[in-house]
Each structure stands twice: as C-alpha cells, then as structure tokens.
Write an enzyme that holds these catalytic residues in place. Sequence first.
Site, short mmCIF file in Angstrom:
data_model
loop_
_atom_site.label_atom_id
_atom_site.label_comp_id
_atom_site.label_asym_id
_atom_site.label_seq_id
_atom_site.Cartn_x
_atom_site.Cartn_y
_atom_site.Cartn_z
CE LYS A 11 -3.81 -2.61 2.19
NZ LYS A 11 -4.93 -1.75 3.16
CE1 TYR A 51 -9.60 -2.91 -0.41
CE2 TYR A 51 -8.71 -1.22 -1.85
CZ TYR A 51 -8.04 -1.69 -0.52
OH TYR A 51 -7.20 -2.83 -0.24
CG ASN A 114 -4.26 -2.52 6.91
OD1 ASN A 114 -3.41 -1.84 5.37
ND2 ASN A 114 -4.81 -3.61 7.09
CG HIS A 117 -5.40 -6.14 -0.50
ND1 HIS A 117 -6.63 -6.26 0.22
CD2 HIS A 117 -5.64 -7.15 -1.68
CE1 HIS A 117 -7.88 -7.06 -0.42
NE2 HIS A 117 -6.18 -7.67 -1.53
CD GLU A 128 -9.12 -9.07 -3.88
OE1 GLU A 128 -10.05 -8.66 -3.34
OE2 GLU A 128 -7.90 -9.16 -3.42
P1 GDP Z 1 -8.56 -7.27 5.56
O1 GDP Z 1 -8.81 -8.20 5.35
O2 GDP Z 1 -7.98 -7.55 6.64
O3 GDP Z 1 -7.59 -6.28 4.68
O4 GDP Z 1 -9.59 -5.75 6.55
P2 GDP Z 1 -11.11 -5.52 5.96
O5 GDP Z 1 -11.32 -6.28 4.72
O6 GDP Z 1 -11.95 -5.24 7.32
O7 GDP Z 1 -10.60 -4.03 5.10
C1 GDP Z 1 -10.31 -4.22 4.26
C2 GDP Z 1 -9.27 -2.58 4.34
O8 GDP Z 1 -9.67 -1.71 5.15
C3 GDP Z 1 -8.09 -2.87 5.06
O9 GDP Z 1 -6.97 -3.22 5.64
C4 GDP Z 1 -7.87 -1.61 5.40
O10 GDP Z 1 -6.77 -0.73 5.07
C5 GDP Z 1 -8.94 -0.46 5.81
N1 GDP Z 1 -9.75 -0.60 7.16
C6 GDP Z 1 -10.15 -1.69 8.03
N2 GDP Z 1 -11.01 -1.16 8.63
C7 GDP Z 1 -10.60 0.43 8.74
C8 GDP Z 1 -11.35 1.81 9.57
O11 GDP Z 1 -11.72 1.30 10.60
N3 GDP Z 1 -10.57 2.66 8.96
C9 GDP Z 1 -9.53 2.82 8.15
N4 GDP Z 1 -9.10 3.57 7.58
N5 GDP Z 1 -8.88 1.87 7.35
C10 GDP Z 1 -9.97 0.56 7.92
#
Ligand code: GDP
Length: 139
Positions: A11, A51, A114, A117, A128
Amino acid sequence: MSGNKTLIMIKPTAVRKAYIGPIMGKIAEGGFKIKAMKYTCLSIEQAKAFYAVHSERPFFGELTEFMSSGPIVAAILEKDNAVEEWRNFIGATNPAEAAEGTIRKLYGTSLGENAVHGSDSDENAEIEGNFFFSATERY
Ligand code: GDP
C-alpha cells in the site's frame, strides 16, 4: 479444495517508506512464488471499484482516498492454500494487534495504512487478479 493464488498489494504508505524491498524479501522467505507483479497507481475510481465490497463501510472514503494517494505494488502470489497462508503471514488488519514478525506488525503504520492487502477468498483472489493483470502479464 483451496486455491493456490492470492492477490496482494503493497500500500502507498509502505511504498513511501521504502518498504518494497523488505516486503519482497519476506515474500521470498515465506515461500510465495511471484506469478505477476506491477508498480502502479490507482485512480480514485479504480480504488472505489477494487474495494466495491466495502462501499457501505464508514471508512470507504478514507480507504479509497488513501489507496489512490500514491504508487502501489500489486502482485499475484502462488503457494498451496495461498489466501490463508498470506493472511496468516501478514497478520491482523490492525498492525497494533498483529502477531510479532508479521508484515503488518513490522511495516504497518495504522489500521488504515496497514502495509499490505491480501485477498480474503479464492473467488476474490481470481477477481482481484483479473483487476490488475491480463493473461500475458502472468508467468
Ligand atoms: P483485511 O482483509 O485484513 O485487509 O481487512 P478488511 O477487509 O476488514 O478491510 C479492508 C481494508 O480497509 C483494511 O486492510 C484497511 O486498510 C482498511 N480498514 C479497515 N478498517 C478500517 C478503519 O476503521 N478505518 C480505515 N481508515 N481503514 C480501515
């Protein structure tokens, strides 16, 4: 039977912090084979399309603005049970909660930023992968 491919991204913040090299090193250490890879930048429209499953989530705007804020690396990685293996390897979504030694723990900045992805299912890995790569970009 589980699939053997996943789509990953490094990222924007991790790219800005010069973590491409260290993360590529971890990919090799983890036994993931690179099937396709590119250095690119998502437009806001592309980030929203990528997304789309999160479009109802409160952080969708923040997420898509962040993911289109600078260059990324996208790659298709291959390993047995790749989706689960990669998710275990990178650690929890929030770097603060990720296990020691995982990519998100080592290179993540915050919950949103983080570092990397990883696809969450074989079906999404396929979708994807097709988002970023044509057949002639895979080896
Ligand atoms: P992942 O599968 O571990 O990547 O997590 P998710 O599918 O729940 O979320 C997708 C991405 O959205 C995450 O990797 C984070 O970059 C972002 N994300 C998730 N929760 C939050 C949040 O509360 N705030 C923000 N800004 N980004 C978030």
